[in-house]
Write a protein that holds these residues in place. Sequence first.
Motif, mmCIF file in Angstrom:
data_model
loop_
_atom_site.group_PDB
_atom_site.id
_atom_site.type_symbol
_atom_site.label_atom_id
_atom_site.label_comp_id
_atom_site.label_asym_id
_atom_site.label_seq_id
_atom_site.Cartn_x
_atom_site.Cartn_y
_atom_site.Cartn_z
ATOM 1 N N ILE A 74 0.834 -1.204 0.000
ATOM 2 C CA ILE A 74 0.000 0.000 0.000
ATOM 3 C C ILE A 74 0.867 1.252 0.000
ATOM 4 C CG2 ILE A 74 -1.708 1.286 1.331
ATOM 5 C CD1 ILE A 74 -2.777 -1.416 2.317
ATOM 6 N N CYS A 75 1.931 1.248 0.805
ATOM 7 C CA CYS A 75 2.833 2.410 0.837
ATOM 8 C C CYS A 75 3.529 2.618 -0.510
ATOM 9 C CB CYS A 75 3.875 2.235 1.943
ATOM 10 S SG CYS A 75 3.218 2.343 3.616
ATOM 11 N N GLU A 234 5.466 9.754 4.353
ATOM 12 C CA GLU A 234 5.883 11.139 4.572
ATOM 13 C C GLU A 234 7.328 11.253 5.030
ATOM 14 O OE1 GLU A 234 3.194 13.167 7.125
ATOM 15 O OE2 GLU A 234 1.568 13.225 5.627
ATOM 16 N N SER A 235 7.904 10.150 5.497
ATOM 17 C CA SER A 235 9.336 10.179 5.806
ATOM 18 C C SER A 235 10.193 10.009 4.551
ATOM 19 C CB SER A 235 9.669 9.075 6.816
ATOM 20 O OG SER A 235 9.454 7.795 6.240
ATOM 21 N N ILE A 236 9.567 9.582 3.452
ATOM 22 C CA ILE A 236 10.288 9.421 2.177
ATOM 23 C C ILE A 236 10.116 10.647 1.290
ATOM 24 C CG2 ILE A 236 10.469 8.007 0.083
ATOM 25 C CD1 ILE A 236 9.540 5.623 1.748
ATOM 26 N N ILE A 237 8.874 11.080 1.074
ATOM 27 C CA ILE A 237 8.612 12.230 0.198
ATOM 28 C C ILE A 237 7.300 12.894 0.625
ATOM 29 C CG2 ILE A 237 7.379 10.851 -1.521
ATOM 30 C CD1 ILE A 237 9.717 13.829 -2.263
ATOM 31 N N GLN A 238 7.271 14.215 0.519
ATOM 32 C CA GLN A 238 6.040 14.981 0.712
ATOM 33 C C GLN A 238 5.917 15.978 -0.433
ATOM 34 O OE1 GLN A 238 5.167 16.544 4.704
ATOM 35 N NE2 GLN A 238 6.771 15.212 5.555
ATOM 36 N N SER A 258 8.773 24.089 -7.052
ATOM 37 C CA SER A 258 9.006 22.647 -7.025
ATOM 38 C C SER A 258 7.837 21.967 -6.329
ATOM 39 C CB SER A 258 10.304 22.322 -6.294
ATOM 40 O OG SER A 258 10.443 20.927 -6.123
ATOM 41 N N LEU A 259 7.498 20.773 -6.808
ATOM 42 C CA LEU A 259 6.438 20.002 -6.173
ATOM 43 C C LEU A 259 6.878 19.412 -4.837
ATOM 44 C CD1 LEU A 259 4.832 18.089 -9.164
ATOM 45 C CD2 LEU A 259 3.609 19.500 -7.533
ATOM 46 N N VAL A 260 8.188 19.300 -4.623
ATOM 47 C CA VAL A 260 8.705 18.737 -3.376
ATOM 48 C C VAL A 260 8.495 19.746 -2.251
ATOM 49 C CG1 VAL A 260 10.720 17.797 -2.195
ATOM 50 C CG2 VAL A 260 10.405 17.392 -4.638
ATOM 51 N N LYS A 261 7.834 19.322 -1.212
ATOM 52 C CA LYS A 261 7.526 20.209 -0.092
ATOM 53 C C LYS A 261 8.765 20.394 0.771
ATOM 54 C CE LYS A 261 3.590 21.003 2.972
ATOM 55 N NZ LYS A 261 2.347 20.395 3.522
ATOM 56 N N ILE A 262 9.134 21.654 1.016
ATOM 57 C CA ILE A 262 10.322 21.962 1.812
ATOM 58 C C ILE A 262 9.934 22.361 3.237
ATOM 59 C CG2 ILE A 262 12.408 23.361 1.954
ATOM 60 C CD1 ILE A 262 12.345 21.477 -0.432
ATOM 61 N N TRP A 263 8.973 23.254 3.363
ATOM 62 C CA TRP A 263 8.568 23.771 4.673
ATOM 63 C C TRP A 263 7.207 23.183 5.060
ATOM 64 C CZ3 TRP A 263 12.205 26.394 7.256
ATOM 65 C CH2 TRP A 263 13.237 26.970 6.522
ATOM 66 N N CYS A 264 7.189 22.424 6.140
ATOM 67 C CA CYS A 264 5.952 21.788 6.591
ATOM 68 C C CYS A 264 5.176 22.659 7.569
ATOM 69 C CB CYS A 264 6.268 20.445 7.252
ATOM 70 S SG CYS A 264 6.702 19.156 6.068
ATOM 71 N N HIS A 313 11.410 14.694 5.402
ATOM 72 C CA HIS A 313 11.529 13.581 4.450
ATOM 73 C C HIS A 313 12.920 13.535 3.833
ATOM 74 C CE1 HIS A 313 11.041 16.334 0.995
ATOM 75 N NE2 HIS A 313 10.124 16.929 1.729
ATOM 76 N N LEU A 314 13.204 12.456 3.091
ATOM 77 C CA LEU A 314 14.553 12.194 2.585
ATOM 78 C C LEU A 314 15.027 13.216 1.560
ATOM 79 C CD1 LEU A 314 14.412 8.302 2.112
ATOM 80 C CD2 LEU A 314 15.508 9.576 3.960
ATOM 81 N N PHE A 315 14.104 13.793 0.792
ATOM 82 C CA PHE A 315 14.490 14.641 -0.334
ATOM 83 C C PHE A 315 14.362 16.133 -0.019
ATOM 84 C CE2 PHE A 315 13.326 10.578 -2.172
ATOM 85 C CZ PHE A 315 14.333 10.367 -3.105
ATOM 86 N N VAL A 316 14.289 16.489 1.265
ATOM 87 C CA VAL A 316 14.069 17.892 1.602
ATOM 88 C C VAL A 316 15.289 18.753 1.277
ATOM 89 C CG1 VAL A 316 14.829 17.627 4.004
ATOM 90 C CG2 VAL A 316 13.180 19.419 3.418
ATOM 91 N N ASN A 317 16.485 18.187 1.400
ATOM 92 C CA ASN A 317 17.714 18.951 1.144
ATOM 93 C C ASN A 317 18.454 18.468 -0.103
ATOM 94 O OD1 ASN A 317 17.514 20.658 3.472
ATOM 95 N ND2 ASN A 317 18.202 18.928 4.739
ATOM 96 N N VAL A 318 17.783 17.697 -0.943
ATOM 97 C CA VAL A 318 18.414 17.153 -2.144
ATOM 98 C C VAL A 318 18.300 18.181 -3.274
ATOM 99 C CG1 VAL A 318 18.331 15.327 -3.874
ATOM 100 C CG2 VAL A 318 17.949 14.781 -1.468
ATOM 101 N N ASP A 319 19.420 18.493 -3.887
ATOM 102 C CA ASP A 319 19.434 19.479 -4.972
ATOM 103 C C ASP A 319 19.280 18.765 -6.319
ATOM 104 O OD1 ASP A 319 19.612 21.830 -6.342
ATOM 105 O OD2 ASP A 319 21.807 22.013 -6.200
#
Length: 633
Positions: A74-75, A234-238, A258-264, A313-319
Amino acid sequence: MYSGFLSAEVKASPAHSTVALIEEDPGDADPWDMPELKDTGVPWSALDTRGKVLRVLVSVGKLVLLLGFLYMFICSLDILSSAFQLVGGKAAGDIFQDNSVLSNPLAGLVIGVLVTLLVQSSSTSSSIVVSMVSSGLLTVQLAVPIIMGTNIGTSVTNTLVAMTQAGDRRTFRRAFAGATVHDFFNWLSVLVLLPLEVATGYLYVVTKLLIDSFKIQSGEAPDLLNVITDILTESIIQLDQSVISGIATGDPEAKNKSLVKIWCQTFTNTTLMNVTVPGPENCTSPSLCWVDGNNTITLKNISEIYNVKKCDHLFVNVDLPDLAIGLILLALSLLVLCSCLILIVKLLNSMLKGQVAAVIKKILNTDFPFPFGWVTGYIAILVGAGMTFIVQSSSVFTSAITPLVGIGVISIERAYPLSLGSNIGTTTTAILAAMASPGDTLANALQIALVHFLFNISGIILWYPIPFTRLPIRLAKGLGNITASYRWFAAVYIVCCFFVLPLFVFSLSLAGWQVLVGVGAPLLLMLIIIIVINVLQKRRPGCLPAALRSWDFLPLWAHSLAPWDKVVGVCTAKCCCCCKCCQVTADDQEHRESVENNGKPHAEVYDNPAMSAEKEVENEIQIELKILKMTRL
C-alpha cells in the motif's frame, strides 16, 4: 534375394496407448473453474504437541509477514502516485489549463484519463477539477466528462498488477480477467452515460437538485488508513499539491515552484499597509484612497508567509529537479511493489491450503440459499465499498484482490461486485473530502463529488442487476482467454486502451470537432458493423451472406493473432539472450499449436514406464547412427 528383403523397411501403423481410453481429456475442463488448493503437508491430527505448536507459530509468523508485505504494498502505491506526480504533474496542470479543448466533452473525457494516468490518482485529478471549478475557470457541466475520465484512468493500476502474474498461464488468465472486468465496466458505462449527459445533462441536473435541496455544511474528512501509512510515506517524500492546482488555475508563480515540499510549518502574517496603485479605480474603497503628487495610495491587507519548520523527508535537502526525484521514486516504488506482490502471492499460496482454503473460498464465493441468492452480490458491493472507504483508495483495494483472483480464492463473478463496490467507496471518500472544503467552494466541490457517485451508481444499474446485462464479466473472460494463449497481447491491450486511443482522440480534438467527427464517425461505424457481424456469426449465421459467415476471406493476419505471435516470437528470440525467455516462448508456441490442433499427440503402446524409457534410448541410438552415416566420408 535375402539381402534385398532385409534392406526393405517394413512400416507399421502407429499403435496407440490404451491409457487414452480411460483418461479424461483436460481440454473438456472449464478453465474458469476454481482450482482446488490441495494441502500437501502433514494433517493436523497426525502431528504431536511439538509439531502443532510449531505449525501455529509458523502460521502466525506468515500472517505477520503477510500484513507487513501488504503494508509495504500500500505504501509503495502511495509513493508510486507521488512519483508520477513529480514526473508529469506540471504537464497535467498545463493540460487542464486549455479551456478551449475542455469545451469538447470527448476531449474532456480523454483529458481525465490522461491526467489520472500521469498522476496515478483519481483523487488528485478530481481535486484539480474542484480547484478549477471553484476558481471559476471551469463550469460543472464541463467538468462532468473529466470526472468520467478519471474513473477510467484509475483502473489501470490493478491491470498492471495482474501483469506480474504472467508466469503461470492459468493464474494469469484469471488475474487479468479479474483486473480488466473493472476496465470494461468503466468503458461501457462511459459509452452509455457520456452521450446521455451531452444530450440531457442528466448527471448535472440530478446533482444540482440534490445540492439545492439539502443545506450541507462543511466538515472534516476522516483519515483512516492514511494515519498508518503516512508515517512511512511522509518520511520518504512529501508533495505540495497546491502547485499542480496553481498551474491549472493559471498562477504564473506556480510554474517555477518545485512540487517537493520543503517547509511543513509556516506562519502567515496579515498587515494593513499603504500600497501604491496605478489609479483611484484600483483603490480598495474611496475612503481609503488618497493622492500624493503623482502617486495614488490606498490601504490593503498584505499577507507575508514566514517559514517556521522544515519537513523531515529524505528529499528535503536534495538538490535535484523534480523529474530526477520522480524517476528515482518511480523505479524504487515499482521494485518494492512487484516484490511485495510476488511475496504476498507466495505467502497466500502457502497459507491457503486444505481446510483453511475451503472455508475462505466457501465464505467468499457461496451464495445465499434460494430465493435469496441474488442478495449475495449486493452484499459484496457493500463489502467492496466499505473496504475501499477504509483504505481510501480504489486502486489499492482492486490491486489487492487481483492476486486472490489469480490463485483461485475469489471467483471473477465475485470479484466483479467487489470492484463495483470499490468504485462507490472511492466516491464516498471524495464526498467527505469535498465536505471539508471552505464555505464558498463547498457547493461546487460537493456537486462534482456527487457527479462521480451518481455516475458509478448509474453504471451499476446498467451492468449488474440483471445477469444478462453483466457484459463486463463475459468480455473480461474473453480477454483472459486471449491473453492466456498470447501473453504479449496483455501489454498491447494496456498500451492501446489507456495510451494510444486517448492520445489519438485528444489529437483529433485539438484539430477541431469537424476533424474529430470526420475521422471518428467512420471508424466508429466500422467498429459497430464488425461487432454486429461477429455476434451474428456466433448466434445467427444463417442471417448472413455465405461470404460473411466467417472471416476466412480476409488475410490470416487480419483475423487471427497467430501470424502476429510468430512475429513476436522471432523478435523475442532475437532480443532475448536468456535461455529461459526463449524456453518460455517455445512453450507458448507448443501450447498454441496443441490448442489449434484441438488435441494432443497420441501416446505409443508402452504403458510400462520402463519400456517407454528403453524405447527412447533405442530411438536416440538410431538417430546417432543415422548422423554418423550421413557424415561418413
